[in-house]
Design a protein around this motif. Structure first.
Motif, PDB file in Angstrom:
ATOM      1  N   GLU A 139       0.838  -1.199   0.000  1.00 56.71           N
ATOM      2  CA  GLU A 139       0.000   0.000   0.000  1.00 56.71           C
ATOM      3  C   GLU A 139       0.879   1.257   0.000  1.00 56.71           C
ATOM      4  O   GLU A 139       0.624   2.199  -0.742  1.00 56.71           O
ATOM      5  CB  GLU A 139      -0.912  -0.007   1.230  1.00 56.71           C
ATOM      6  N   THR A 140       1.925   1.241   0.797  1.00 55.45           N
ATOM      7  CA  THR A 140       2.846   2.373   0.855  1.00 55.45           C
ATOM      8  C   THR A 140       3.549   2.554  -0.486  1.00 55.45           C
ATOM      9  O   THR A 140       3.675   3.674  -1.001  1.00 55.45           O
ATOM     10  CB  THR A 140       3.891   2.164   1.975  1.00 55.45           C
ATOM     11  N   THR A 141       4.004   1.461  -1.086  1.00 56.19           N
ATOM     12  CA  THR A 141       4.686   1.515  -2.384  1.00 56.19           C
ATOM     13  C   THR A 141       3.764   2.080  -3.453  1.00 56.19           C
ATOM     14  O   THR A 141       4.174   2.943  -4.240  1.00 56.19           O
ATOM     15  CB  THR A 141       5.175   0.111  -2.792  1.00 56.19           C
ATOM     16  N   LEU A 142       2.517   1.621  -3.497  1.00 56.07           N
ATOM     17  CA  LEU A 142       1.569   2.125  -4.492  1.00 56.07           C
ATOM     18  C   LEU A 142       1.251   3.594  -4.255  1.00 56.07           C
ATOM     19  O   LEU A 142       1.129   4.367  -5.213  1.00 56.07           O
ATOM     20  CB  LEU A 142       0.281   1.293  -4.480  1.00 56.07           C
ATOM     21  N   SER A 143       1.106   3.984  -2.991  1.00 54.05           N
ATOM     22  CA  SER A 143       0.842   5.396  -2.688  1.00 54.05           C
ATOM     23  C   SER A 143       1.966   6.271  -3.209  1.00 54.05           C
ATOM     24  O   SER A 143       1.728   7.321  -3.802  1.00 54.05           O
ATOM     25  CB  SER A 143       0.682   5.598  -1.180  1.00 54.05           C
ATOM     26  N   GLN A 150      -1.173  12.360 -12.330  1.00 54.05           N
ATOM     27  CA  GLN A 150      -2.550  12.733 -12.622  1.00 54.05           C
ATOM     28  C   GLN A 150      -3.033  11.946 -13.823  1.00 54.05           C
ATOM     29  O   GLN A 150      -2.346  11.846 -14.824  1.00 54.05           O
ATOM     30  CB  GLN A 150      -2.657  14.224 -12.909  1.00 54.05           C
ATOM     31  N   GLY A 151      -4.215  11.376 -13.684  1.00 47.87           N
ATOM     32  CA  GLY A 151      -4.833  10.679 -14.805  1.00 47.87           C
ATOM     33  C   GLY A 151      -4.254   9.314 -15.116  1.00 47.87           C
ATOM     34  O   GLY A 151      -4.734   8.638 -16.002  1.00 47.87           O
ATOM     35  N   ASN A 152      -3.206   8.912 -14.433  1.00 48.95           N
ATOM     36  CA  ASN A 152      -2.635   7.592 -14.668  1.00 48.95           C
ATOM     37  C   ASN A 152      -3.240   6.606 -13.681  1.00 48.95           C
ATOM     38  O   ASN A 152      -3.428   6.913 -12.525  1.00 48.95           O
ATOM     39  CB  ASN A 152      -1.120   7.600 -14.484  1.00 48.95           C
ATOM     40  N   SER A 153      -3.525   5.446 -14.163  1.00 46.77           N
ATOM     41  CA  SER A 153      -4.035   4.413 -13.258  1.00 46.77           C
ATOM     42  C   SER A 153      -3.449   3.079 -13.675  1.00 46.77           C
ATOM     43  O   SER A 153      -2.929   2.916 -14.770  1.00 46.77           O
ATOM     44  CB  SER A 153      -5.563   4.356 -13.292  1.00 46.77           C
ATOM     45  N   ILE A 154      -3.553   2.156 -12.787  1.00 47.51           N
ATOM     46  CA  ILE A 154      -3.077   0.804 -13.045  1.00 47.51           C
ATOM     47  C   ILE A 154      -4.127  -0.152 -12.512  1.00 47.51           C
ATOM     48  O   ILE A 154      -4.682   0.057 -11.439  1.00 47.51           O
ATOM     49  CB  ILE A 154      -1.702   0.557 -12.374  1.00 47.51           C
TER      50      ILE A 154
END
Length: 169
Positions: A139-143, A150-154
């Protein structure tokens, strides 16, 4: 796995919810899952609704058809949580645990009867504590990864373990 009938006295609603949620999570229509399971659509609809006979073999067929965890689906009944089955669908958490337990039994056989409950509890507590730490670390790594973007998602669904099957020998 042999076809062993099981009666899920008060678990039919939980199983039905798990089937429906997993199918929807996979983006599948009832007709697609019915076809994959080799069932008539009406029969599948009754199965998914918990209105037909539920047995372990049929649950395993559903898991195969939806690439989900059959043991997590079964465990959702005593846990009274269809969400448990959904949460384990991609990672195959319970399936992997069962594979390792089977290997442990193959290595140690009946000697496992000599293990004392306090040792089992302590061992499992350590494993689950370590897994919880990994979740917090992820969770920390993804944060950090998303910070400032902005606007990027995985899609985390793409990070699942696919094709994990027990060797047959």
């Amino acid at each position: 796995m042999d076809s062993v009938s099981a009666r899920f006295a008060n678990g039919g609603d939980t199983l039905a919810a798990a089937f429906r949620k997993i199918r929807r999570e996979r983006g599948l229509r009832t007709a697609e899952v019915a076809q994959r399971m080799g069932m008539a659509l009406r029969s599948y609809e009754n199965f998914e609704a918990g209105r037909s006979r539920l047995d372990i073999a049929r649950i395993c067929e559903f898991a195969e058809a939806t690439d989900s965890d059959p043991f997590a689906i079964l465990f959702s009944v005593p846990f009274r949580s269809s969400e448990f089955a959904v949460a384990c669908a991609d990672t195959k958490l319970v399936y992997i645990m069962m594979m390792l337990l089977e290997t442990f039994f193959e290595e140690h056989g009946r000697d496992i009867a000599l293990l004392e409950p306090p040792n089992l509890i302590g061992g499992f507590e350590r494993v689950f504590k370590d897994l919880g730490a990994k979740l917090r670390e992820n969770e920390t790594t993804l944060s950090r990864f998303f910070e400032g973007r902005q606007g990027n998602s995985i899609s985390l669904g793409n990070l699942s373990v696919r094709g994990l099957r027990k060797k047959r020998g």
